[in-house]
Design a protein around this motif. Structure first.
Motif, mmCIF file in Angstrom:
data_model
loop_
_atom_site.group_PDB
_atom_site.id
_atom_site.type_symbol
_atom_site.label_atom_id
_atom_site.label_comp_id
_atom_site.label_asym_id
_atom_site.label_seq_id
_atom_site.Cartn_x
_atom_site.Cartn_y
_atom_site.Cartn_z
ATOM 1 N N PRO A 210 -1.910 8.557 4.465
ATOM 2 C CA PRO A 210 -3.350 8.274 4.401
ATOM 3 C C PRO A 210 -3.696 6.830 4.742
ATOM 4 O O PRO A 210 -2.989 5.894 4.374
ATOM 5 N N VAL A 211 -4.833 6.673 5.459
ATOM 6 C CA VAL A 211 -5.308 5.359 5.890
ATOM 7 C C VAL A 211 -6.742 5.171 5.394
ATOM 8 O O VAL A 211 -7.576 6.060 5.537
ATOM 9 N N ILE A 212 -7.016 4.013 4.776
ATOM 10 C CA ILE A 212 -8.382 3.653 4.420
ATOM 11 C C ILE A 212 -8.867 2.641 5.448
ATOM 12 O O ILE A 212 -8.273 1.574 5.603
ATOM 13 N N VAL A 213 -9.921 2.977 6.164
ATOM 14 C CA VAL A 213 -10.430 2.100 7.214
ATOM 15 C C VAL A 213 -11.271 0.992 6.593
ATOM 16 O O VAL A 213 -12.151 1.247 5.773
ATOM 17 N N SER A 214 -10.965 -0.242 6.984
ATOM 18 C CA SER A 214 -11.681 -1.390 6.447
ATOM 19 C C SER A 214 -11.918 -2.424 7.534
ATOM 20 O O SER A 214 -11.090 -2.590 8.426
ATOM 21 N N GLY A 215 -13.028 -3.112 7.456
ATOM 22 C CA GLY A 215 -13.189 -4.289 8.284
ATOM 23 C C GLY A 215 -14.370 -4.282 9.230
ATOM 24 O O GLY A 215 -14.895 -5.334 9.563
ATOM 25 N N ARG A 216 -14.827 -3.099 9.691
ATOM 26 C CA ARG A 216 -15.888 -3.089 10.685
ATOM 27 C C ARG A 216 -17.256 -3.216 10.029
ATOM 28 O O ARG A 216 -17.564 -2.514 9.072
ATOM 29 N N GLY A 217 -18.066 -4.124 10.557
ATOM 30 C CA GLY A 217 -19.399 -4.318 10.012
ATOM 31 C C GLY A 217 -20.461 -3.646 10.857
ATOM 32 O O GLY A 217 -20.691 -2.459 10.757
ATOM 33 N N VAL B 257 -3.801 0.319 4.527
ATOM 34 C CA VAL B 257 -5.126 -0.271 4.702
ATOM 35 C C VAL B 257 -5.074 -1.258 5.865
ATOM 36 O O VAL B 257 -4.498 -2.334 5.730
ATOM 37 N N PRO B 258 -5.633 -0.901 7.026
ATOM 38 C CA PRO B 258 -5.753 -1.883 8.110
ATOM 39 C C PRO B 258 -7.008 -2.717 7.891
ATOM 40 O O PRO B 258 -8.107 -2.176 7.733
ATOM 41 N N ARG B 259 -6.850 -4.019 7.865
ATOM 42 C CA ARG B 259 -7.992 -4.892 7.581
ATOM 43 C C ARG B 259 -8.161 -5.858 8.745
ATOM 44 O O ARG B 259 -7.450 -6.867 8.839
ATOM 45 N N ARG C 238 -9.621 -2.677 17.242
ATOM 46 C CA ARG C 238 -8.366 -2.339 17.930
ATOM 47 C C ARG C 238 -7.231 -2.145 16.930
ATOM 48 O O ARG C 238 -6.407 -1.247 17.086
ATOM 49 N N LEU C 239 -7.179 -3.003 15.918
ATOM 50 C CA LEU C 239 -6.151 -2.861 14.880
ATOM 51 C C LEU C 239 -6.322 -1.539 14.147
ATOM 52 O O LEU C 239 -5.349 -0.797 13.929
ATOM 53 N N ILE C 240 -7.552 -1.230 13.761
ATOM 54 C CA ILE C 240 -7.820 0.005 13.023
ATOM 55 C C ILE C 240 -7.430 1.229 13.853
ATOM 56 O O ILE C 240 -6.782 2.155 13.356
ATOM 57 N N ALA C 241 -7.806 1.239 15.136
ATOM 58 C CA ALA C 241 -7.475 2.370 16.021
ATOM 59 C C ALA C 241 -5.958 2.513 16.171
ATOM 60 O O ALA C 241 -5.421 3.624 16.168
ATOM 61 N N LEU D 83 0.637 -0.372 1.987
ATOM 62 C CA LEU D 83 0.848 -1.252 3.139
ATOM 63 C C LEU D 83 -0.505 -1.758 3.604
ATOM 64 O O LEU D 83 -1.404 -0.964 3.885
ATOM 65 N N ILE D 84 -0.655 -3.073 3.662
ATOM 66 C CA ILE D 84 -1.880 -3.641 4.221
ATOM 67 C C ILE D 84 -1.524 -4.409 5.483
ATOM 68 O O ILE D 84 -0.601 -5.227 5.494
ATOM 69 N N ILE D 85 -2.218 -4.096 6.562
ATOM 70 C CA ILE D 85 -2.010 -4.748 7.858
ATOM 71 C C ILE D 85 -3.268 -5.547 8.155
ATOM 72 O O ILE D 85 -4.367 -4.992 8.212
ATOM 73 N N TYR D 86 -3.108 -6.845 8.325
ATOM 74 C CA TYR D 86 -4.286 -7.700 8.429
ATOM 75 C C TYR D 86 -4.062 -8.820 9.434
ATOM 76 O O TYR D 86 -2.937 -9.159 9.787
#
Length: 399
Positions: free
Chosen positions: A200-207, A182-184, A188-191, A100-103
């Motif tokens: 399991p969640v792979i955290v993605s997106g924060r720079g 995978v939240p991308r 706020r979305l990741i949290a 599941l990818i949430i973007y």
């Protein structure tokens, strides 16, 4: 359950999907125009990510073509062993199952993420944002046409048209098996996903990426890299947020004045720490929280660091674990920095904007992970797999 398709079927479908994108350019642009016209927010990064033009469609097509040309990531032997009793034991790559990818905002993720998932034998559930609904629904419809044309089940690619409440309910109690999420998007979305997910969640997106200008830096190179990393695409997670300058840099004031001048050409807001306070065109940092922020905007911090040790400590304290670069002519200094900075990608004399699956030779990416399990940095085709043990015997039993 959809049975795994062989590699010829998977590649043929990806090639067909690339042709469909090319054929349906007008329809894709029309759907995206509805989304663009309907977006009333003031988030310039989200608006930039939302827009689809001919160049972005070209990128989607290229991503699928590159995926179709890559080796099959499944069934790759990682380990083999012959047991003393004659059994043949091996470990091979295998699909996760359902991802599941949430973007937010980015219609191109509907192509790139689904393509990577499909090629690696995984079903994908796509949960895009409401701001890109028309673009996403059209692209998913094209996926279903390509699947049907290749006699593959439509459930390889599924779009979840959920609101926030429905998404939370699905995360807490999925109505179908989900193996990886995978939240991308933004923090706020990741949290939100981490709080409610039950798998399991792979955290993605924060720079929140850093560049350190060492005392032995080439000034012209430093300016070129900083301007590129900051201004070319402010909506990207690999864009630059913080610049640290060695207090021992000989021509420090020359660098600062030139850098500020160049940043102002792009109307970048410049925040500085106390040693640089009072410089024309800058504002002194008043709140430490700024150091933790990923700006995704025409905004940057320029600060003095007493030495490389302080720079490393600052990056490891405040950075997002994404990318960091050092500008220096000293290879030993660079090696020390790269070994001790705790980020997914480390650079020597290069822009952080290269942290990208396509730029790293992966042929695209599902996301860029700032976690350390199970993959760090760009998650490409080769990484969207788990493993399975194969044991072949001739009747052996264990005593």
């Amino acid at each position: 359950m959809s049975l795994l398709l062989d590699i010829k079927q998977r590649n043929a479908l990806l090639s067909d999907m690339a042709q469909l994108l090319d054929k349906e350019r007008t329809a894709i642009l029309a759907a995206n125009k509805i989304d663009m016209d309907g977006y009333t927010g003031d988030d310039i990064a989200m608006r930039d990510r939302l827009k689809v033009d001919q160049s972005k469609i070209d990128g989607m097509i290229l991503s699928l073509q590159q995926l179709a040309a890559q080796e099959d990531p499944l069934g790759v032997e990682r380990f083999s062993f012959e047991h003393e009793n004659g059994m043949q034991v091996s470990n091979k790559t295998a699909p996760f199952g359902t991802i599941l990818i949430i973007y937010e905002s980015r219609p191109d993720v509907t192509i790139e993420a689904a393509g990577i998932a499909f090629k690696s034998g995984n079903k994908i559930l796509l949960k895009g944002g409401k701001e890109s609904l028309n673009s996403n629904l059209l692209l998913v419809d094209l996926w279903h046409k390509a699947l049907e044309a290749n006699e593959a089940d439509a459930d390889w690619v599924t779009y979840l048209q959920f609101n926030r409440t429905e998404t939370q309910a699905f995360l807490e109690k999925p109505t179908q098996k989900v193996d990886l999420i995978v939240p991308r998007g933004g923090e706020r979305l990741i949290a939100f996903v981490k709080q409610h997910a039950t798998c399991p969640v792979i955290v993605s997106g924060r720079g929140n990426n850093f560049v350190f200008v060492d005392k032995e830096a080439d000034l012209e190179m430093a300016i070129d890299i900083i301007i590129n990393a900051k201004t070319t695409k402010i909506s990207a997670c690999n864009a630059l947020d913080k610049v640290l300058i060695s207090s021992n840099l000989v021509r420090k004031q020359q660098l600062l004045s030139h850098l500020i001048q160049e940043l102002k050409k792009s109307n970048v807001e410049i925040l500085v720490n106390e040693p640089f306070s009072g410089m024309e065109g800058t504002t002194t940092i008043e709140d430490e929280q700024v150091w933790y922020e990923e700006f995704l905007d025409y905004k940057i911090v320029i600060a003095q660091s007493s030495d490389i040790e302080e720079a490393i400590k600052t990056i490891n304290t405040y950075g997002g674990g994404h990318s960091a670069s050092i500008i220096t002519a000293n290879n030993e200094t660079a090696e020390y920095f790269m070994n001790n900075v705790d980020t997914a990608a480390v650079y020597h004399n290069a822009s952080t904007r290269f942290t990208d699956g396509g730029q790293f030779g992966l042929g695209g990416e599902l996301a860029i992970s700032t976690d350390k399990l199970h993959q760090r940095g760009p998650i490409g085709l080769q990484h969207l797999v788990t493993n399975k043990w194969y044991v072949k015997g001739t009747g052996q039993i264990r005593g």
